[in-house]
Structures are given as structure tokens and as C-alpha cells.
Write an enzyme that holds these catalytic residues in place. Structure first.
Site, PDB file in Angstrom:
ATOM      1  N   SER A 146       0.857  -1.189   0.000  1.00 56.09           N
ATOM      2  CA  SER A 146       0.000   0.000   0.000  1.00 56.09           C
ATOM      3  C   SER A 146       0.889   1.234   0.000  1.00 56.09           C
ATOM      4  O   SER A 146       2.053   1.153   0.430  1.00 56.09           O
ATOM      5  CB  SER A 146      -0.869  -0.006   1.270  1.00 56.09           C
ATOM      6  N   TYR A 160      -1.509  -0.860  10.557  1.00 57.11           N
ATOM      7  CA  TYR A 160      -1.632  -1.104   9.110  1.00 57.11           C
ATOM      8  C   TYR A 160      -0.396  -0.609   8.362  1.00 57.11           C
ATOM      9  O   TYR A 160       0.190  -1.334   7.560  1.00 57.11           O
ATOM     10  CB  TYR A 160      -2.893  -0.431   8.582  1.00 57.11           C
TER      11      TYR A 160
HETATM   12  N1  LIG Z   1      -8.709  -0.991  -0.573  1.00 53.00           N
HETATM   13  C1  LIG Z   1      -7.670  -0.206  -0.401  1.00 53.00           C
HETATM   14  O1  LIG Z   1      -7.775   1.025  -0.255  1.00 53.00           O
HETATM   15  C2  LIG Z   1      -6.274  -0.791  -0.395  1.00 53.00           C
HETATM   16  C3  LIG Z   1      -5.189   0.067  -0.659  1.00 53.00           C
HETATM   17  C4  LIG Z   1      -3.907  -0.449  -0.638  1.00 53.00           C
HETATM   18  C5  LIG Z   1      -3.703  -1.778  -0.370  1.00 53.00           C
HETATM   19  N2  LIG Z   1      -4.765  -2.608  -0.113  1.00 53.00           N
HETATM   20  C6  LIG Z   1      -4.473  -4.011   0.186  1.00 53.00           C
HETATM   21  O2  LIG Z   1      -5.024  -4.831  -0.831  1.00 53.00           O
HETATM   22  C7  LIG Z   1      -5.370  -6.112  -0.287  1.00 53.00           C
HETATM   23  C8  LIG Z   1      -6.828  -6.421  -0.623  1.00 53.00           C
HETATM   24  O3  LIG Z   1      -7.665  -5.464   0.002  1.00 53.00           O
HETATM   25  P1  LIG Z   1      -9.148  -5.149  -0.512  1.00 53.00           P
HETATM   26  O4  LIG Z   1      -9.279  -3.697  -0.514  1.00 53.00           O
HETATM   27  O5  LIG Z   1      -9.420  -5.925  -1.736  1.00 53.00           O
HETATM   28  O6  LIG Z   1      -9.979  -5.697   0.739  1.00 53.00           O
HETATM   29  P2  LIG Z   1     -11.250  -6.672   0.810  1.00 53.00           P
HETATM   30  O7  LIG Z   1     -12.176  -6.391  -0.306  1.00 53.00           O
HETATM   31  O8  LIG Z   1     -11.732  -6.549   2.197  1.00 53.00           O
HETATM   32  O9  LIG Z   1     -10.603  -8.122   0.575  1.00 53.00           O
HETATM   33  C9  LIG Z   1      -9.772  -8.711   1.525  1.00 53.00           C
HETATM   34  C10 LIG Z   1      -9.676 -10.183   1.235  1.00 53.00           C
HETATM   35  O10 LIG Z   1      -8.782 -10.786   2.183  1.00 53.00           O
HETATM   36  C11 LIG Z   1      -9.359 -12.019   2.610  1.00 53.00           C
HETATM   37  N3  LIG Z   1      -8.835 -12.376   3.925  1.00 53.00           N
HETATM   38  C12 LIG Z   1      -8.867 -11.636   5.065  1.00 53.00           C
HETATM   39  N4  LIG Z   1      -8.335 -12.345   6.075  1.00 53.00           N
HETATM   40  C13 LIG Z   1      -7.963 -13.543   5.559  1.00 53.00           C
HETATM   41  C14 LIG Z   1      -7.389 -14.720   6.108  1.00 53.00           C
HETATM   42  N5  LIG Z   1      -7.089 -14.830   7.405  1.00 53.00           N
HETATM   43  N6  LIG Z   1      -7.149 -15.765   5.277  1.00 53.00           N
HETATM   44  C15 LIG Z   1      -7.467 -15.700   3.962  1.00 53.00           C
HETATM   45  N7  LIG Z   1      -8.010 -14.617   3.390  1.00 53.00           N
HETATM   46  C16 LIG Z   1      -8.274 -13.558   4.187  1.00 53.00           C
HETATM   47  C17 LIG Z   1     -10.876 -11.756   2.623  1.00 53.00           C
HETATM   48  O11 LIG Z   1     -11.642 -12.947   2.502  1.00 53.00           O
HETATM   49  P3  LIG Z   1     -12.287 -13.732   3.766  1.00 53.00           P
HETATM   50  O12 LIG Z   1     -12.692 -12.691   4.767  1.00 53.00           O
HETATM   51  O13 LIG Z   1     -13.399 -14.535   3.192  1.00 53.00           O
HETATM   52  O14 LIG Z   1     -11.187 -14.629   4.264  1.00 53.00           O
HETATM   53  C18 LIG Z   1     -11.004 -10.922   1.348  1.00 53.00           C
HETATM   54  O15 LIG Z   1     -11.130 -11.771   0.225  1.00 53.00           O
HETATM   55  C19 LIG Z   1      -5.096  -6.038   1.227  1.00 53.00           C
HETATM   56  O16 LIG Z   1      -3.802  -6.539   1.472  1.00 53.00           O
HETATM   57  C20 LIG Z   1      -5.094  -4.521   1.471  1.00 53.00           C
HETATM   58  O17 LIG Z   1      -4.335  -4.179   2.597  1.00 53.00           O
HETATM   59  C21 LIG Z   1      -6.046  -2.136  -0.133  1.00 53.00           C
END
Ligand SMILES: NC(=O)c1ccc[n+]([C@@H]2O[C@H](COP(=O)([O-])OP(=O)(O)OC[C@H]3O[C@@H](n4cnc5c(N)ncnc54)[C@H](OP(=O)(O)O)[C@@H]3O)[C@@H](O)[C@H]2O)c1
Length: 256
Positions: A146, A160
Site C-alpha cells: 500500500s 496497518y
Molecule cells: N482498498 C484499499 O484502499 C487498499 C489500498 C492499498 C492496499 N490494499 C491491500 O489490498 C489487499 C486487498 O484489500 P481489498 O481492498 O481488496 O480488501 P477486501 O475487499 O476486504 O478483501 C480482503 C480479502 O482478504 C481475505 N482475507 C482476510 N483475512 C484472511 C485470512 N485470514 N485468510 C485468507 N483470506 C483472508 C478476505 O476474505 P475472507 O474474509 O473470506 O477470508 C477478502 O477476500 C489487502 O492486502 C489490502 O491491505 C487495499
């Protein structure tokens, strides 16, 4: 198609593949010809995502249940993926979450929970899948970092931000260790994207506008913004690129 971007014959697994960013990346890999496995804890959301992906592209999508906070679960995932696909060429670590709190009052149980998924879970997936990739002669690992890995903010983000800084250095460390094994390890650093993880932040009045003001291109990210970069890093076009963090941030990290 520029041939190096063609992923036909490649097998990919996207951990967090039912999430906002993971699902978009899975779709891009699928549309580029890869067979794709999506993995996370909730089977219903995995099946729903897989149905959607199959409608978007005429490819093979499999679902795998995993809890990325458990080493044995990740080892089981790798076994199942290899049993099903025969090999694994591309690993995307798109799992993760954010828990905020003022640094001086941070709930350390929550801190540990976040680190177990965001840091230890990413490390374990790299470790377990990295072994298969070394044995098969190569592979690509893409970790979701991120902009918060290099940019702090005053929003109670110490857990985070530091977890993403750890992801950056896990990426660089493993990249250098596996460089001679033809395994390229890179990270993507998006800016704020309105996914489930960011629901609470997006609901705070004025918060999205505040973030947008700091982004030179004048808008937040979209899941689609991440896809091309992921396909590129997964492809042979990126064969000489390893240990990098590629920011998808509308210029945020370039600005002073
Ligand atoms: N959205 C943003 O603004 C942003 C910006 C920069 C970076 N990111 C990063 O991008 C990545 C994806 O984020 P997103 O925005 O797509 O969030 P999201 O829509 O909430 O997706 C997160 C995913 O992680 C899975 N997950 C969580 N805990 C887990 C575990 N213990 N084992 C296996 N899977 C797990 C969840 O599935 P289950 O709950 O079903 O397990 C879900 O599929 C993350 O690393 C986040 O930090 C996001």
C-alpha cells in the site's frame, strides 16, 4: 496481444481472491489466459466471485478455502492447488485488513491479529509457494502492499502502515534470496480504493475528499487501476524486474 502478456498455460492462485482488489486481479489474469484459483476463508463469497469471473472470461476458475493466519492451512492450500493444477506459476497475496486505533491506546490483541494476516500470512504464503516455484524452476509472486507502507497518516494507522512496510521488505528480501531461482517477487502499492476493507473510512463525512485532495490526479483508486500492473508483473514482460514496489496512486508518492 503483445505476446509476453499472454498468460496461457500459466496457473495462478490469488489469496484474498474474492475481495475487491483480489477479484479484479483474478479477472485480469483469467482474461490474459491463466487458469486461476481464488482462495480465502469464506466459501460462499469465493463461489460467488468464481461465478462472476467465469461470466467475465471463458476460463477455468477454481476455489480453495484457506485461513492465511494458519501455516498448516496455507500448506494445505499449496498442496490442493498443486494437486488440482499440477503447478503454480503465479501467487498473488491480496489478503489483508485494517484495524485502526490511536497509537497510545492500541489494542495489542488486534495488533497481533492484523500482523498475523497482513505480515505473517504474506510471509508464509511466499515461503510455502516459493518452495514449489523454486522446485519447478521459476514463478512470480505479487504481494499487495500500500502507499501506507511508505506514507504514514494520522488516522490511527500505526498497525496497518507498519504491516505494509513489513510487506515491502519481505518482498525485497525474498526477491533477492530467490533471484537466482528465477522467482520474481514484487509488490503493488495502491492508494485508497473503495472496497469492503475501506467501507468504514469511506462512510466518514469528508474523509474521501480529504484523501483525494492529496492525490495529484485528483481521484481515489479503483480496483481496475490495479489489474494491468498485476498482469504485467505476472507476465514474462517483467522477467527482469524483482524486489520492486509499484505504486498505483495517481502520483501521491511522487508528490512532496
Ligand atoms: N482498498 C484499499 O484502499 C487498499 C489500498 C492499498 C492496499 N490494499 C491491500 O489490498 C489487499 C486487498 O484489500 P481489498 O481492498 O481488496 O480488501 P477486501 O475487499 O476486504 O478483501 C480482503 C480479502 O482478504 C481475505 N482475507 C482476510 N483475512 C484472511 C485470512 N485470514 N485468510 C485468507 N483470506 C483472508 C478476505 O476474505 P475472507 O474474509 O473470506 O477470508 C477478502 O477476500 C489487502 O492486502 C489490502 O491491505 C487495499
Amino acid at each position: 496481444m503483445f505476446e509476453p502478456f499472454n498468460l496461457t498455460g500459466k496457473y495462478a492462485v490469488v489469496v484474498g481472491g474474492a475481495g475487491g482488489i483480489g477479484k479484479a486481479i483474478a479477472g485480469g489474469l483469467l482474461q490474459s489466459g491463466a487458469v486461476v484459483g481464488i482462495a480465502s476463508r469464506n466459501l460462499d463469497s469465493l463461489n460467488e466471485a468464481a461465478d462472476l469471473l467465469r461470466k467475465q472470461a471463458n476460463g477455468r476458475v477454481e476455489v480453495f478455502q484457506v485461513d492465511a493466519s494458519e501455516e498448516s492451512s496455507i500448506a494445505g492450500l499449496a498442496e490442493n492447488v498443486v494437486k488440482s493444477f499440477g503447478r503454480v506459476d503465479i501467487l498473488v497475496n491480496a489478503q489483508g485488513f485494517n484495524t485502526k486505533g490511536p497509537a497510545l491506546e492500541f489494542d495489542m490483541t488486534e495488533w497481533d491479529r492484523l500482523y498475523t494476516v497482513n505480515v505473517r500470512g504474506v510471509m508464509l504464503c511466499c515461503k510455502v509457494f516459493g518452495k514449489y516455484m523454486v522446485d519447478q524452476g521459476g514463478g512470480k509472486i505479487i504481494n499487495l502492499s500500500s502507499v501506507r507502507g511508505i506514507r504514514a497518516n494520522a488516522g490511527g494507522n500505526s498497525a496497518y502502515c507498519s504491516s505494509k512496510a513489513a510487506v515491502d521488505l519481505i518482498t525485497k528480501s525474498i526477491a533477492t534470496e530467490l533471484a537466482k531461482n528465477n522467482v520474481q517477487v514484487n509488490a503493488l502499492g495502491p492508494v485508497l480504493i473503495a472496497t469492503k476493507m475501506m467501507e468504514k473510512v469511506m462512510a466518514e463525512p469528508g474523509r474521501a475528499e480529504q484523501y483525494t485532495r492529496n492525490i495529484p490526479m485528483g481521484r481515489l483508486g479503483k480496483v481496475e487501476d490495479v489489474v494491468g500492473a498485476a498482469v504485467f508483473l505476472a507476465s514474462s514482460a517483467a522477467n527482469f524486474i524483482t524486489g520492486q514496489v509499484l505504486y498505483i496512486d495517481g502520483g501521491l508518492t511522487a508528490a512532496g
